[in-house]
Design a protein around this motif. Structure first.
Motif, PDB file in Angstrom:
ATOM      1  N   LEU A 191     -10.935   2.463  -4.150  1.00  0.00           N
ATOM      2  CA  LEU A 191     -11.262   3.277  -2.980  1.00  0.00           C
ATOM      3  C   LEU A 191     -12.157   2.519  -2.007  1.00  0.00           C
ATOM      4  N   ALA A 192     -13.129   1.786  -2.533  1.00  0.00           N
ATOM      5  CA  ALA A 192     -14.120   1.120  -1.698  1.00  0.00           C
ATOM      6  C   ALA A 192     -13.590  -0.125  -0.997  1.00  0.00           C
ATOM      7  N   GLN A 193     -12.583  -0.772  -1.578  1.00  0.00           N
ATOM      8  CA  GLN A 193     -12.137  -2.060  -1.063  1.00  0.00           C
ATOM      9  C   GLN A 193     -10.843  -2.010  -0.248  1.00  0.00           C
ATOM     10  N   SER A 194     -10.137  -0.901  -0.286  1.00  0.00           N
ATOM     11  CA  SER A 194      -8.775  -0.872   0.261  1.00  0.00           C
ATOM     12  C   SER A 194      -8.712  -0.434   1.729  1.00  0.00           C
ATOM     13  N   ASP A 195      -7.904  -1.175   2.493  1.00  0.00           N
ATOM     14  CA  ASP A 195      -7.580  -0.764   3.866  1.00  0.00           C
ATOM     15  C   ASP A 195      -6.435   0.247   3.865  1.00  0.00           C
ATOM     16  N   TYR A 196      -5.605   0.168   2.846  1.00  0.00           N
ATOM     17  CA  TYR A 196      -4.480   1.079   2.633  1.00  0.00           C
ATOM     18  C   TYR A 196      -4.518   1.500   1.168  1.00  0.00           C
ATOM     19  N   ILE A 197      -4.177   2.735   0.895  1.00  0.00           N
ATOM     20  CA  ILE A 197      -4.097   3.217  -0.486  1.00  0.00           C
ATOM     21  C   ILE A 197      -2.768   3.925  -0.680  1.00  0.00           C
ATOM     22  N   SER A 198      -2.043   3.536  -1.713  1.00  0.00           N
ATOM     23  CA  SER A 198      -0.766   4.180  -2.042  1.00  0.00           C
ATOM     24  C   SER A 198      -0.869   4.779  -3.437  1.00  0.00           C
TER      25      SER A 198
END
Length: 389
Positions: A191-198
């Protein structure tokens, strides 16, 4: 003769798996097996003859799993059969989340009637639909199953950094995933590192509503969220609030609701994930093969309520027993064979939670008295007999 009932239109290539030992169709009565796609079985009375259900797809929310388990009915699904179709749509979703393509197309259509001014108006208005490139950005994947791994590999090939989280990552999935992907030890890291989450997890008691107000407090500001897994995983009102305050920059999902359709920052698709002819064919073939192998040999592969259990084709006679996973059960079952002087040639026993499945091969004839004695053992749910074909 085996009887298979179809509760939805099943691709012909799948039905071709059934040979002349089978009769199948939507009007079949007292079926041994059922093959379906999205038909809702929850209000359906399950025939006493029913031994197995095969879902041509991954989700089984339309099937009463607990009820089937109580009756010893094995429920199959087809994990991975539609994985490529969903993967391709997810990649499209990542691009749509970035470049505001849908919004731009919709706006461009409002210029109908402007005649020669369309070109100038397009140049003037296009700045409203600016979006970032995906190369070099970080994609976080929650759930590294058949689809999640394919998404990871495709995103890496497009130049994205990939970080994934799955506490149940299988060995096969790990081998299939690009080495460039980073495996996180917890979901908060993703959650903290992602620019996009799938998101690529099933809807369970633990995962329903997993993306809510609390979750959005942990994400990287401006994250772009994609949900091609299950509608229940994301709380609609909470994601809309996150979109409003800028915590989430865009939300792309395959599950339409009234709330989401009203939000201009949400790209909503009409559940297109597996809607390709290739995917429907793959799912139909896989479901039919699973059902056929079970009905003819008692083998279980890709069941959602019973353990995987495979002893190949029947040579001689085979007995399968669905039973509760309790102590001394195997002793009681083998004692029935010993009492009748029948030698067990091969045996396998597997369990899954409260349910277990035992397969026993013998070269002796298995008569009804043995089957009845097995059924009489306390904790036995269902007994089936198979002979070499």
């Amino acid at each position: 003769m085996y009887k298979v009932q179809t509760l939805n239109k099943i691709a012909k290539i799948g039905l071709n798996v059934f040979d002349d030992k089978y009769t199948f169709g939507d009007e079949v009565e007292n079926p041994d097996g059922i093959i379906l796609r999205s038909f809702n079985m929850h209000e359906m009375e399950l025939p006493a003859s029913l031994a197995a259900i095969a879902r041509a797809g991954a989700g089984t929310n339309n099937i009463p799993i607990d009820k089937c388990s109580e009756k010893g009915i094995v429920v199959f699904n087809t994990p991975g059969a539609n994985a490529n179709a969903v993967k391709e749509l997810v990649i499209a979703g990542i691009l749509l989340a970035s470049r505001k393509v849908v919004q731009g197309i919709n706006w461009a259509k409002t210029l109908i009637g402007e005649g020669d001014q369309v070109g100038k108006l397009v140049e003037k208005g296009k700045s409203n639909f600016v979006g970032p490139e995906i190369q070099g950005k970080t994609l976080g994947i929650i759930g590294l199953g058949a689809i999640g791994v394919r998404v990871a590999n495709a995103a890496h090939a497009l130049g994205m950094n990939v970080i994934g989280y799955d506490p149940y990552l299988s060995v096969d999935a790990a081998w299939s995933m690009t080495r460039a992907a980073v495996k996180a030890n917890d979901i908060d890291t993703v959650l903290a590192q992602s620019d996009y989450i799938s998101i690529h997890v099933p809807a369970t008691a633990d995962t329903k509503g997993m993306f809510n107000k609390d979750t959005f407090r942990k994400v990287k500001p401006g994250v772009r969220l994609l949900n091609f897994s299950r509608a229940e995983l994301v709380v609609d009102t909470d994601v809309c609030e996150a979109l409003e305050n800028g915590t989430v920059a865009a939300y792309v999902t395959d599950f339409a609701t009234e709330t989401l359709l009203k939000n201009d920052n949400v790209v909503v698709m009409p559940h297109l994930g597996a809607s390709t002819p290739e995917s429907e064919d793959n799912c139909a073939v896989m479901a039919a093969q699973e059902l056929k192998d079970f009905l003819e040999n008692g083998n279980i592969k890709n069941s959602v309520n019973f353990p995987n259990c495979d002893m190949g084709k029947v040579c001689g006679s085979r007995v399968t027993i669905a039973h509760k996973n309790i102590p001394s059960m195997l002793t009681q079952l083998t004692d029935v064979f010993a009492k009748d002087g029948i030698n067990i040639e091969n045996m396998i026993n597997k369990s899954r939670g409260d349910i277990a499945y035992t397969m026993i091969d013998t070269h002796s004839n298995v008569v009804d008295t043995i089957l009845n004695d097995l059924k009489a053992v306390d904790g036995v749910i269902k007994v089936s007999a198979y002979t070499e074909q």
